[in-house]
Design a protein around this motif. Structure first.
Motif, PDB file in Angstrom:
ATOM      1  N   ILE A 288       5.364  -7.693  -4.992  1.00 52.69           N
ATOM      2  CA  ILE A 288       4.275  -7.873  -4.014  1.00 52.69           C
ATOM      3  C   ILE A 288       3.248  -6.756  -4.236  1.00 52.69           C
ATOM      4  O   ILE A 288       3.562  -5.577  -4.070  1.00 52.69           O
ATOM      5  CB  ILE A 288       4.806  -7.818  -2.555  1.00 52.69           C
ATOM      6  N   VAL A 289       2.012  -7.152  -4.619  1.00 53.11           N
ATOM      7  CA  VAL A 289       0.999  -6.130  -4.946  1.00 53.11           C
ATOM      8  C   VAL A 289       0.169  -5.720  -3.726  1.00 53.11           C
ATOM      9  O   VAL A 289      -0.524  -4.709  -3.770  1.00 53.11           O
ATOM     10  CB  VAL A 289       0.058  -6.592  -6.091  1.00 53.11           C
ATOM     11  N   GLY A 290       0.222  -6.489  -2.654  1.00 54.33           N
ATOM     12  CA  GLY A 290      -0.542  -6.118  -1.467  1.00 54.33           C
ATOM     13  C   GLY A 290      -0.170  -6.994  -0.283  1.00 54.33           C
ATOM     14  O   GLY A 290       0.314  -8.123  -0.461  1.00 54.33           O
ATOM     15  N   ARG A 291      -0.370  -6.440   0.911  1.00 56.05           N
ATOM     16  CA  ARG A 291      -0.056  -7.163   2.154  1.00 56.05           C
ATOM     17  C   ARG A 291      -1.253  -6.978   3.083  1.00 56.05           C
ATOM     18  O   ARG A 291      -1.394  -5.925   3.705  1.00 56.05           O
ATOM     19  CB  ARG A 291       1.213  -6.575   2.798  1.00 56.05           C
ATOM     20  N   LEU A 292      -2.124  -7.986   3.159  1.00 57.57           N
ATOM     21  CA  LEU A 292      -3.382  -7.836   3.902  1.00 57.57           C
ATOM     22  C   LEU A 292      -3.273  -8.453   5.294  1.00 57.57           C
ATOM     23  O   LEU A 292      -2.716  -9.541   5.452  1.00 57.57           O
ATOM     24  CB  LEU A 292      -4.520  -8.526   3.136  1.00 57.57           C
ATOM     25  N   THR A 293      -3.812  -7.740   6.274  1.00 61.81           N
ATOM     26  CA  THR A 293      -3.887  -8.280   7.637  1.00 61.81           C
ATOM     27  C   THR A 293      -5.353  -8.285   8.079  1.00 61.81           C
ATOM     28  O   THR A 293      -6.228  -7.853   7.333  1.00 61.81           O
ATOM     29  CB  THR A 293      -3.075  -7.426   8.641  1.00 61.81           C
ATOM     30  N   SER A 294      -5.599  -8.701   9.315  1.00 61.20           N
ATOM     31  CA  SER A 294      -6.990  -8.758   9.798  1.00 61.20           C
ATOM     32  C   SER A 294      -7.581  -7.358   9.932  1.00 61.20           C
ATOM     33  O   SER A 294      -8.792  -7.197  10.009  1.00 61.20           O
ATOM     34  CB  SER A 294      -7.050  -9.489  11.135  1.00 61.20           C
TER      35      SER A 294
ATOM     36  N   LEU B 135      -6.219  -5.185  -7.343  1.00 64.09           N
ATOM     37  CA  LEU B 135      -4.775  -5.447  -7.148  1.00 64.09           C
ATOM     38  C   LEU B 135      -4.196  -6.334  -8.255  1.00 64.09           C
ATOM     39  O   LEU B 135      -2.993  -6.329  -8.484  1.00 64.09           O
ATOM     40  CB  LEU B 135      -4.549  -6.113  -5.776  1.00 64.09           C
ATOM     41  N   LYS B 136      -5.064  -7.118  -8.920  1.00 61.42           N
ATOM     42  CA  LYS B 136      -4.690  -7.981 -10.048  1.00 61.42           C
ATOM     43  C   LYS B 136      -3.471  -8.875  -9.776  1.00 61.42           C
ATOM     44  O   LYS B 136      -2.507  -8.870 -10.548  1.00 61.42           O
ATOM     45  CB  LYS B 136      -4.390  -7.131 -11.289  1.00 61.42           C
ATOM     46  N   PRO B 137      -3.466  -9.631  -8.683  1.00 61.98           N
ATOM     47  CA  PRO B 137      -2.325 -10.533  -8.464  1.00 61.98           C
ATOM     48  C   PRO B 137      -2.378 -11.725  -9.423  1.00 61.98           C
ATOM     49  O   PRO B 137      -3.464 -12.131  -9.844  1.00 61.98           O
ATOM     50  CB  PRO B 137      -2.540 -11.008  -7.025  1.00 61.98           C
ATOM     51  N   ASP B 138      -1.211 -12.267  -9.769  1.00 60.04           N
ATOM     52  CA  ASP B 138      -1.180 -13.533 -10.528  1.00 60.04           C
ATOM     53  C   ASP B 138      -1.519 -14.682  -9.596  1.00 60.04           C
ATOM     54  O   ASP B 138      -2.049 -15.708 -10.020  1.00 60.04           O
ATOM     55  CB  ASP B 138       0.230 -13.775 -11.098  1.00 60.04           C
TER      56      ASP B 138
END
Ligand SMILES: NC(=O)c1ccc[n+]([C@@H]2O[C@H](COP(=O)([O-])OP(=O)(O)OC[C@H]3O[C@@H](n4cnc5c(N)ncnc54)[C@H](OP(=O)(O)O)[C@@H]3O)[C@@H](O)[C@H]2O)c1
Length: 236
Positions: free
Chosen positions: A26-32, A44-47
């Motif tokens: 998991i490269v990031g966990r975004l919230t509001s 973050l370069k997610p696939d």
């Protein structure tokens, strides 16, 4: 696979746990509360991104993923009035989108059964058809996206019913909406005549089914271009 979680509420947290168990990172966990944009995604370069947020936030989140060339799996419901526009944009910009009103394998099999049962029952007008959906009290949209999917399948077989409705008074396909406790998701299609009743139901006991389906969808979408649904993942 590198996964970005957009939305870290009940679903985001469940996906986090299961994705790591399946060997994903998991490269990031975004919230509001996070200020994020295309640049954040490029860093973050997610696939692939998995989006479970809020009906009002989903469209902008999808557009950010398109801008950053990040395939996006969308679980948020309640934004489908924009689906035609988003589908066109996805194809025009050669991006990747997979959306589902319900990621559970059981519900997607239920959709297949629902379609078949409606195709049979439409020939028996003595059976009145209606739908019940129940969810937890924090759910923002009503009726559920799953109930709308079920209703649209039925309406395809019932040309004399034009719309679904959550108001009992009219003659459309009635969806009874119930909100109670931490209900994970209950959907039932009821065909009732004066002498008997046929019921087709699905009851989710855990959010795990939705989370696992969303991860399977992300694994499917990673190297594809275009717009997909769960029936493409499960081949049903
Ligand atoms: N398709 C399916 O199978 C399925 C299954 C279950 C649920 N759902 C749907 O998925 C959605 C989320 O459900 P949930 O139960 O996880 O909701 P939830 O517990 O309320 O969590 C929503 C999360 O989204 C975050 N968020 C809101 N706006 C955002 C934004 N602009 N950018 C980034 N994050 C944002 C919230 O952040 P804050 O905490 O900071 O507010 C929170 O972390 C709902 O629409 C629900 O109906 C779909």
């Amino acid at each position: 696979m590198n996964i970005l979680l957009i939305g870290y509420g009940k679903m985001g947290k469940m996906i986090d746990e299961l994705a790591q168990q399946r060997g994903h990172h998991i490269v990031g966990r975004l919230t509001s509360k996070d200020k994020w944009n295309k640049e954040t995604l490029l860093q973050l370069k997610p696939d692939v991104a998995i989006e479970f947020t809020h009906p009002e936030a989903a469209v902008n989140n999808i557009l950010q993923c398109f801008e950053a060339n990040v395939p996006v799996v969308v679980g948020t419901t309640g934004w489908y009035q924009h689906l035609d526009k988003i589908t066109s944009l996805c194809i025009e910009k050669n991006q990747s989108l997979l959306y589902a009103s319900n990621f559970s394998i059981g519900v997607n099999l239920f959709f297949k059964i629902n379609d078949y049962v409606a195709s049979l029952l439409k020939n028996y007008p003595e059976y009145n058809v209606s739908i019940i959906e129940a969810h937890h009290t924090q759910k923002k949209d009503a009726p559920s996206g799953t109930a709308i999917s079920i209703a649209e399948q039925i309406l395809n077989h019932y040309p004399f019913k034009n719309h679904w409705s959550i108001n009992k008074e009219n003659d459309d396909l009635y969806i009874s909406v119930r909100r109670c406790g931490d209900e994970k998701g209950y959907h039932s299609v009821i065909y009732q005549s004066a002498i008997d009743e046929i019921q087709l139901s699905h009851h989710a006991f855990s959010r795990k089914g939705f989370a696992l389906g969303a991860i399977l969808a992300a694994e499917f979408l990673k190297d594809k271009k275009g717009v997909f649904q769960m029936k493409d993942v499960l081949n049903v």
